[in-house]
Write an enzyme that holds these catalytic residues in place. Sequence first.
Site, PDB file in Angstrom:
ATOM      1  CD  GLN A  64      -7.081  -1.299   1.151  1.00 19.55           C
ATOM      2  OE1 GLN A  64      -7.923  -1.882   0.508  1.00 19.55           O
ATOM      3  NE2 GLN A  64      -7.320  -0.127   1.685  1.00 19.55           N
ATOM      4  CB  THR A 101      -3.845   5.891  10.369  1.00 18.42           C
ATOM      5  OG1 THR A 101      -2.691   5.583   9.576  1.00 18.42           O
ATOM      6  CG2 THR A 101      -5.047   5.130   9.826  1.00 18.42           C
ATOM      7  N   GLY A 154      -6.062   5.602   1.854  1.00 14.54           N
ATOM      8  CA  GLY A 154      -5.783   7.037   1.913  1.00 14.54           C
ATOM      9  C   GLY A 154      -4.970   7.375   0.685  1.00 14.54           C
ATOM     10  CG  HIS A 155      -5.902   6.298  -2.700  1.00  8.11           C
ATOM     11  ND1 HIS A 155      -6.637   5.595  -3.608  1.00  8.11           N
ATOM     12  CD2 HIS A 155      -5.363   5.367  -1.875  1.00  8.11           C
ATOM     13  CE1 HIS A 155      -6.563   4.294  -3.343  1.00  8.11           C
ATOM     14  NE2 HIS A 155      -5.791   4.137  -2.279  1.00  8.11           N
ATOM     15  N   GLY A 163       1.494   5.234  -4.079  1.00  9.08           N
ATOM     16  CA  GLY A 163       1.247   6.436  -4.894  1.00  9.08           C
ATOM     17  C   GLY A 163       0.209   6.141  -5.972  1.00  9.08           C
ATOM     18  CE  LYS A 164      -3.107   1.764  -3.636  1.00  7.00           C
ATOM     19  NZ  LYS A 164      -2.032   1.847  -2.635  1.00  7.00           N
ATOM     20  CB  THR A 208      -7.119   1.488   9.153  1.00  8.78           C
ATOM     21  OG1 THR A 208      -8.257   0.755   8.689  1.00  8.78           O
ATOM     22  CG2 THR A 208      -5.968   1.299   8.177  1.00  8.78           C
ATOM     23  CB  THR A 258      -6.928  -5.201   3.893  1.00  6.49           C
ATOM     24  OG1 THR A 258      -8.132  -4.537   4.280  1.00  6.49           O
ATOM     25  CG2 THR A 258      -6.919  -5.465   2.395  1.00  6.49           C
ATOM     26  NE  ARG A 294      -1.769   2.816  11.353  1.00  3.95           N
ATOM     27  CZ  ARG A 294      -2.117   1.585  11.004  1.00  3.95           C
ATOM     28  NH1 ARG A 294      -1.861   0.569  11.809  1.00  3.95           N
ATOM     29  NH2 ARG A 294      -2.721   1.356   9.862  1.00  3.95           N
ATOM     30  CE  LYS A 324       2.901  11.798  -9.539  1.00  8.87           C
ATOM     31  NZ  LYS A 324       4.163  12.502  -9.388  1.00  8.87           N
ATOM     32  N   GLY A 355       0.811  -1.217   0.000  1.00  9.47           N
ATOM     33  CA  GLY A 355       0.000   0.000   0.000  1.00  9.47           C
ATOM     34  C   GLY A 355       0.840   1.260   0.000  1.00  9.47           C
ATOM     35  CG  ASP A 356       0.189   3.928   2.244  1.00 11.87           C
ATOM     36  OD1 ASP A 356      -0.956   4.274   1.920  1.00 11.87           O
ATOM     37  OD2 ASP A 356       0.464   3.480   3.379  1.00 11.87           O
ATOM     38  CB  VAL A 396      10.679  13.001 -10.294  1.00 11.33           C
ATOM     39  CG1 VAL A 396      11.342  11.901 -11.104  1.00 11.33           C
ATOM     40  CG2 VAL A 396       9.886  13.938 -11.209  1.00 11.33           C
TER      41      VAL A 396
HETATM   42  P1  GDP Z   1      -1.629   5.560  -2.246  1.00 13.51           P
HETATM   43  O1  GDP Z   1      -2.344   5.079  -1.048  1.00 13.51           O
HETATM   44  O2  GDP Z   1      -0.999   4.446  -3.025  1.00 13.51           O
HETATM   45  O3  GDP Z   1      -2.462   6.448  -3.131  1.00 13.51           O
HETATM   46  O4  GDP Z   1      -0.425   6.451  -1.714  1.00 13.51           O
HETATM   47  P2  GDP Z   1      -0.500   7.559  -0.522  1.00 13.51           P
HETATM   48  O5  GDP Z   1      -1.171   8.771  -1.078  1.00 13.51           O
HETATM   49  O6  GDP Z   1      -1.023   6.976   0.725  1.00 13.51           O
HETATM   50  O7  GDP Z   1       1.051   7.798  -0.268  1.00 13.51           O
HETATM   51  C1  GDP Z   1       1.898   8.222  -1.264  1.00 13.51           C
HETATM   52  C2  GDP Z   1       2.509   9.573  -0.834  1.00 13.51           C
HETATM   53  O8  GDP Z   1       3.593   9.872  -1.687  1.00 13.51           O
HETATM   54  C3  GDP Z   1       1.558  10.733  -0.958  1.00 13.51           C
HETATM   55  O9  GDP Z   1       1.847  11.653   0.048  1.00 13.51           O
HETATM   56  C4  GDP Z   1       1.875  11.315  -2.322  1.00 13.51           C
HETATM   57  O10 GDP Z   1       1.597  12.710  -2.425  1.00 13.51           O
HETATM   58  C5  GDP Z   1       3.362  11.075  -2.395  1.00 13.51           C
HETATM   59  N1  GDP Z   1       3.893  10.823  -3.752  1.00 13.51           N
HETATM   60  C6  GDP Z   1       3.320  10.162  -4.780  1.00 13.51           C
HETATM   61  N2  GDP Z   1       4.186  10.062  -5.814  1.00 13.51           N
HETATM   62  C7  GDP Z   1       5.325  10.672  -5.415  1.00 13.51           C
HETATM   63  C8  GDP Z   1       6.611  10.869  -6.013  1.00 13.51           C
HETATM   64  O11 GDP Z   1       6.890  10.451  -7.141  1.00 13.51           O
HETATM   65  N3  GDP Z   1       7.561  11.520  -5.255  1.00 13.51           N
HETATM   66  C9  GDP Z   1       7.303  11.973  -3.992  1.00 13.51           C
HETATM   67  N4  GDP Z   1       8.283  12.591  -3.326  1.00 13.51           N
HETATM   68  N5  GDP Z   1       6.120  11.812  -3.408  1.00 13.51           N
HETATM   69  C10 GDP Z   1       5.144  11.158  -4.097  1.00 13.51           C
HETATM   70  P1  IMO Z   2      -3.883   2.532   0.504  1.00 23.28           P
HETATM   71  O1  IMO Z   2      -5.031   2.319  -0.446  1.00 23.28           O
HETATM   72  C1  IMO Z   2      -1.352   0.868   3.620  1.00 23.28           C
HETATM   73  C2  IMO Z   2      -3.142  -2.113   6.275  1.00 23.28           C
HETATM   74  C3  IMO Z   2      -3.279  -1.751   7.737  1.00 23.28           C
HETATM   75  C4  IMO Z   2      -3.098  -3.127   8.367  1.00 23.28           C
HETATM   76  C5  IMO Z   2      -3.818  -4.036   7.386  1.00 23.28           C
HETATM   77  C6  IMO Z   2      -5.249  -4.385   7.798  1.00 23.28           C
HETATM   78  O2  IMO Z   2      -3.778   3.924   1.006  1.00 23.28           O
HETATM   79  O3  IMO Z   2      -2.623   1.976  -0.036  1.00 23.28           O
HETATM   80  P2  IMO Z   2      -7.515  -2.997   7.719  1.00 23.28           P
HETATM   81  O4  IMO Z   2      -7.917  -1.726   8.416  1.00 23.28           O
HETATM   82  O5  IMO Z   2      -7.603  -2.923   6.233  1.00 23.28           O
HETATM   83  O6  IMO Z   2      -8.216  -4.201   8.273  1.00 23.28           O
HETATM   84  O7  IMO Z   2      -5.945  -3.205   8.113  1.00 23.28           O
HETATM   85  O8  IMO Z   2      -3.834  -3.346   6.142  1.00 23.28           O
HETATM   86  N1  IMO Z   2      -3.753  -1.164   5.320  1.00 23.28           N
HETATM   87  C7  IMO Z   2      -3.061  -0.313   4.560  1.00 23.28           C
HETATM   88  N2  IMO Z   2      -1.739  -0.040   4.529  1.00 23.28           N
HETATM   89  N3  IMO Z   2      -2.169   1.478   2.752  1.00 23.28           N
HETATM   90  C8  IMO Z   2      -3.489   1.208   2.740  1.00 23.28           C
HETATM   91  O9  IMO Z   2      -4.324   1.690   1.816  1.00 23.28           O
HETATM   92  C9  IMO Z   2      -3.998   0.305   3.715  1.00 23.28           C
HETATM   93  N4  IMO Z   2      -5.222  -0.179   4.006  1.00 23.28           N
HETATM   94  C10 IMO Z   2      -5.064  -1.082   4.978  1.00 23.28           C
HETATM   95  O10 IMO Z   2      -2.284  -0.846   8.135  1.00 23.28           O
HETATM   96  O11 IMO Z   2      -1.742  -3.496   8.368  1.00 23.28           O
HETATM   97 MG    MG Z   3      -2.375   5.392   1.018  1.00 24.66          MG
END
Ligand code: GDP
Ligand code: IMO
Ligand code: MG
Length: 424
Positions: free
Chosen positions: A220, A297, A36-37, A11-12, A124, A235, A299, A14, A8-9, A410
């Site tokens: 995720q 969150t 959280g996107h 950068g989906k 979460t 999850t 975290r 973006k 997860g996280d 970047v």
């Molecule tokens: P997602 O859950 O996959 O949509 O990712 P999140 O938004 O939770 O976390 C990605 C974080 O990285 C966010 O704060 C974005 O603004 C940031 N981000 C995305 N792409 C880039 C990148 O290429 N470079 C940097 N420095 N930050 C980025």
């Molecule tokens: P995005 O879409 C990162 C993780 C939680 C925990 C596990 C189970 O922003 O990438 P849950 O509340 O789903 O039962 O928690 O999954 N988790 C994530 N980690 N990015 C997420 O979403 C997540 N959604 C759930 O931290 O380890």
């Molecule tokens: Mg996220």
Amino acid sequence: MVVGTQWGDEGKGKFTDLLARDMDMVVRYQGGHNAGHTLVVDEEVFKLQLVPSGVLYPHVTPVIGNGVVIDPTVLIDEMGRLTEAGVDCGKLRVSGNAHLIFPYHQALDVVAERHLGRNKLGTTKRGIGPAYADKAARVGLRVQDLLDPKIFREKLGVVLHEKNPMLAKVYNRLPFDLDTVAGQYLEECRPRLEPHIADTVGLLHDGLEAGQNVLFEGAQAMYLDLDHGTYPFVTSSNPVAGGACVGAGIGPRHIDRVIGVTKAYISRVGSGPFPSELTDEVGDHLVDVGREYGTNTKRRRRCGWLDTVMLRHAVRVNSLSDLAITKLDVLDALDPIRVCVAYEVDGERRTSMPYHQSEIHRAVPIYEELPGWCADLSGVGDRSELPRQAEDYLCFIEEQAGVPATLVGVGPGRDQFITFGPVP
Ligand code: GDP
Ligand code: IMO
Ligand code: MG
């Protein structure tokens, strides 16, 4: 389709936002407000949990598919925040078959985690797992039930009859009152959601038949998938590409491109194995420079080097056609850069993902070292401007993954990306 290849996280959000420019619909197919996107447009930051990342474009119809679990109060809040920021949510469509999250789901998520003690999953605490459990147990309430108050109350009464004694007698928590919960959902939430509730499967197919472009936005990621992730530290839904067929109601032949979003390193929030985790100052550097704290969150995310054993497996399971590599700029100051290319498990070198969970826990990463570029990439707008070492790093990932990288991030801004190679 856009899917995460790690935990997860990546950068989906973006890249979904970026690709949505050329789309007619953007569809979420699983998960809930555990996601959280983050989208950054002209320095304005949008944090989305349930609303698909295409919402910023007036021409896009954002769709929440049947596979998503919805806390209506959160969705209403999110729409309110977007509207305040000048984003029109009028076109949002929500599947009547999506399941609802209730306060007892959240309460059960919290107490179940507490009960697990040091074995907790680190969820979460949004009620995601308990809501999907009720769906599978066939006692869940769906969005369409909001439209029939009699059925809604009846079903809620049956569920509370089971949940309340469990909360009170097992977990020593207060029971939920049927009239209070039903009142909140039917009187406060229903009027706000009703204009958005739709037959999203019909909508999707009408669009496809009319030649519209549809983008599926995974929440995720691969290794949080209920079936393919590092169970039980996952999850309760199926973020993998196949999940979109079930969670949106389309057959696999409609999917012609699957983009695996891959951070140039890896992060993980919550518990579970993480072979290439860094607990040293390099890990701290990734957290600081990459601002690796949960979008909602808050975290702190665990960080480590990119792991191509995981990536190769994600390519297979998701039928990835190409990669979008994000946050390359976060590695700017690191030299050398390491990439985990294999694991050592009980003295044996493994280049493919062990299927046995205990082996993943015991896996010791085997690294290859690549030189860093020690330059600021945040302003790079074209592949030709990349330092040679950065180009080599990306080519190394392509070679390890066996699929091309087409997009590279970047920086967080919508414009901070380069096209690396042609779409296969
Ligand atoms: P997602 O859950 O996959 O949509 O990712 P999140 O938004 O939770 O976390 C990605 C974080 O990285 C966010 O704060 C974005 O603004 C940031 N981000 C995305 N792409 C880039 C990148 O290429 N470079 C940097 N420095 N930050 C980025
Ligand atoms: P995005 O879409 C990162 C993780 C939680 C925990 C596990 C189970 O922003 O990438 P849950 O509340 O789903 O039962 O928690 O999954 N988790 C994530 N980690 N990015 C997420 O979403 C997540 N959604 C759930 O931290 O380890
Ligand atoms: Mg996220």
